[in-house]
Design an enzyme around this catalytic site. Sequence first.
Site, short mmCIF file in Angstrom:
data_model
loop_
_atom_site.label_atom_id
_atom_site.label_comp_id
_atom_site.label_asym_id
_atom_site.label_seq_id
_atom_site.Cartn_x
_atom_site.Cartn_y
_atom_site.Cartn_z
N ARG A 102 1.06 -1.15 0.04
CA ARG A 102 -0.17 -0.20 0.40
C ARG A 102 0.82 1.58 -0.09
O ARG A 102 1.12 2.19 -0.98
CB ARG A 102 -0.82 0.02 1.17
CG ARG A 102 -1.85 1.11 1.25
CD ARG A 102 -1.73 2.61 1.76
NE ARG A 102 -1.24 2.59 2.95
CZ ARG A 102 -0.82 3.66 3.30
NH1 ARG A 102 -0.87 4.74 2.78
NH2 ARG A 102 -0.50 3.77 4.50
N ASN A 131 9.15 4.45 3.54
CA ASN A 131 8.91 4.33 4.38
C ASN A 131 10.20 3.76 5.26
O ASN A 131 11.13 2.90 3.79
CB ASN A 131 8.29 3.27 4.62
CG ASN A 131 6.55 3.91 4.48
OD1 ASN A 131 6.22 4.00 3.45
ND2 ASN A 131 5.85 3.86 5.17
N CYS A 165 3.96 9.11 -0.01
CA CYS A 165 3.30 9.73 -0.33
C CYS A 165 2.62 11.37 -1.22
O CYS A 165 3.30 11.59 -1.70
CB CYS A 165 2.30 10.57 1.27
SG CYS A 165 0.75 10.84 1.31
P1 HMG Z 1 -13.40 13.87 -3.07
O1 HMG Z 1 -13.13 14.09 -4.52
O2 HMG Z 1 -13.43 15.34 -2.26
O3 HMG Z 1 -14.44 13.12 -3.11
O4 HMG Z 1 -11.97 12.46 -2.82
P2 HMG Z 1 -15.73 13.58 -2.95
O5 HMG Z 1 -16.41 12.49 -1.77
O6 HMG Z 1 -16.24 14.70 -3.09
O7 HMG Z 1 -16.59 12.32 -4.08
C1 HMG Z 1 -17.11 12.44 -5.09
C2 HMG Z 1 -16.84 11.45 -6.42
O8 HMG Z 1 -16.21 10.02 -5.95
C3 HMG Z 1 -18.50 10.58 -6.34
O9 HMG Z 1 -18.73 9.81 -7.38
C4 HMG Z 1 -17.93 9.44 -5.33
O10 HMG Z 1 -18.78 8.73 -4.87
C5 HMG Z 1 -16.42 8.75 -5.53
P3 HMG Z 1 -19.76 10.95 -8.02
O11 HMG Z 1 -20.35 10.53 -7.34
O12 HMG Z 1 -18.96 12.33 -8.42
O13 HMG Z 1 -20.08 9.79 -9.12
N1 HMG Z 1 -15.51 8.87 -4.39
C6 HMG Z 1 -15.32 7.41 -4.53
N2 HMG Z 1 -14.88 6.30 -5.12
C7 HMG Z 1 -14.08 5.19 -4.86
N3 HMG Z 1 -13.52 5.49 -3.78
C8 HMG Z 1 -13.55 6.19 -2.92
C9 HMG Z 1 -14.32 7.60 -3.06
N4 HMG Z 1 -14.56 8.21 -2.56
C10 HMG Z 1 -15.43 8.97 -3.17
N5 HMG Z 1 -13.17 5.77 -1.96
C11 HMG Z 1 -11.64 10.82 -0.89
C12 HMG Z 1 -11.99 12.50 -1.26
C13 HMG Z 1 -11.69 11.10 0.42
C14 HMG Z 1 -12.39 10.35 -1.58
C15 HMG Z 1 -9.84 11.43 -2.21
O14 HMG Z 1 -9.23 12.82 -1.08
C16 HMG Z 1 -9.36 10.63 -1.79
O15 HMG Z 1 -9.40 9.02 -2.50
N6 HMG Z 1 -8.02 10.69 -1.10
C17 HMG Z 1 -6.46 9.40 -0.67
C18 HMG Z 1 -5.56 10.45 -0.79
C19 HMG Z 1 -4.53 8.98 -0.61
O16 HMG Z 1 -5.06 7.70 -0.37
N7 HMG Z 1 -3.32 9.26 0.16
C20 HMG Z 1 -2.27 8.73 0.33
C21 HMG Z 1 -3.19 7.54 1.15
S1 HMG Z 1 -2.31 8.60 3.28
C22 HMG Z 1 -0.78 8.30 3.54
O17 HMG Z 1 -0.61 7.36 2.42
C23 HMG Z 1 -0.46 8.69 4.75
C24 HMG Z 1 -0.33 7.02 5.96
O18 HMG Z 1 1.10 6.09 5.33
C25 HMG Z 1 0.59 7.55 6.89
C26 HMG Z 1 1.84 8.38 7.00
O19 HMG Z 1 2.09 8.40 6.57
O20 HMG Z 1 1.41 9.60 7.89
C27 HMG Z 1 -1.48 6.34 5.82
MG MG Z 2 2.67 6.36 5.19
#
Ligand code: HMG
Ligand code: MG
Length: 306
Positions: A16, A250, A241
């Site tokens: 992931r 990581n 990220c």
């Molecule tokens: P948004 O654009 O605000 O979504 O994104 P929304 O709620 O306004 O929805 C818009 C459209 O997206 C809708 O479709 C939803 O159904 C669809 P429409 O009605 O327009 O056809 N949608 C989805 N489709 C599939 N799967 C979903 C989903 N959600 C909405 N889950 C959202 C908001 C949170 C979805 C977006 O910002 C996002 O996906 N962000 C993820 C970013 C990410 O993955 N970052 C990396 C992971 S975090 C990390 O790495 C840190 C960590 O390792 C810890 C550390 O290191 O500190 C964990």
């Molecule tokens: Mg991380």
Amino acid sequence: MTGLPAKVTIYEVGPRDGLQNEKGLVPTDAKAEFVRRLVAAGLPVVEATSFVHPKWVPQLADAAELMTMLGDEGRDLPVLVPNERGLDRALELGLRHVAIFGSATETFAQKNLNRSLDEQFAMFEPTVRRARDAGLDVRAYVSMCFGDPWEGAVPVDQVVGVGKRLFDLGASQLSLGDTIGVGTANQITGLVEAFVAAGMTTDQLALHFHDTYGQALANAYAGLQAGITTYDASAGGLGGCPYAKSATGNLATEDLVWLLTGLGIEHGVDLGRLVETSAWMAGVLGRPSPSAVVRALSPGAAESPT
Ligand code: HMG
Ligand code: MG
């Protein structure tokens, strides 16, 4: 050594966190093989993928396909879900462990989740409630615990406030993320102490280090001294990220395993099989692993003149 835990759980995030930032699309069957090899190497927890919006993280757009390919083998592997839509996708596949991921800072909440700091809770609250009602286990991450590329140093009280609030939604564990790898050992100790002072126990906490400034292993040692027994790590040191450009790989699982073995701390991982897996994945990605231990132990390393 006295005062350190006898046993540690390594929470493998390679498939992931390790892959999410890769530009070239890794084939789904290679991801499935990566997961299977990590499980076979003895890693007790392997976070497999993310059910985030596919446009936000194109590399993991094949989450459903991957989990379908893994079938029963994947059922108990955790996956990230940011919201109810992500949870629905995980529930459809019968998955049993999900993780939400919040931000300790306003700017990263907006960049990573398209939500304000406060709005993120409105997104997570029904997600966690419904996951728990369906009998799922939920992990919570809090990012930017030590520094944020846009806001600089992050106050400890702010991190503890956000982290506890995320945990109290109904999580079984809170992983403290040094997303951009700026923290140092004294800060790890200080943050763990602050969470304990706020009522959390060390077994409810996990540490998640990125190695941007080469501090990850020293920070893990500080965590061991503070009594933390769960460490997130990524095979071969892959990772980053996409929404925090200064986040690099990581903490490498192999480097952590080497440290734990040397300290006599039980971890259950077969280092040889793990190194083979990371060397194989380096071939898939077309570049050498950043892990010092993988480079030292990879086939041919002993003959290498450098
Ligand atoms: P948004 O654009 O605000 O979504 O994104 P929304 O709620 O306004 O929805 C818009 C459209 O997206 C809708 O479709 C939803 O159904 C669809 P429409 O009605 O327009 O056809 N949608 C989805 N489709 C599939 N799967 C979903 C989903 N959600 C909405 N889950 C959202 C908001 C949170 C979805 C977006 O910002 C996002 O996906 N962000 C993820 C970013 C990410 O993955 N970052 C990396 C992971 S975090 C990390 O790495 C840190 C960590 O390792 C810890 C550390 O290191 O500190 C964990
Ligand atoms: Mg991380």
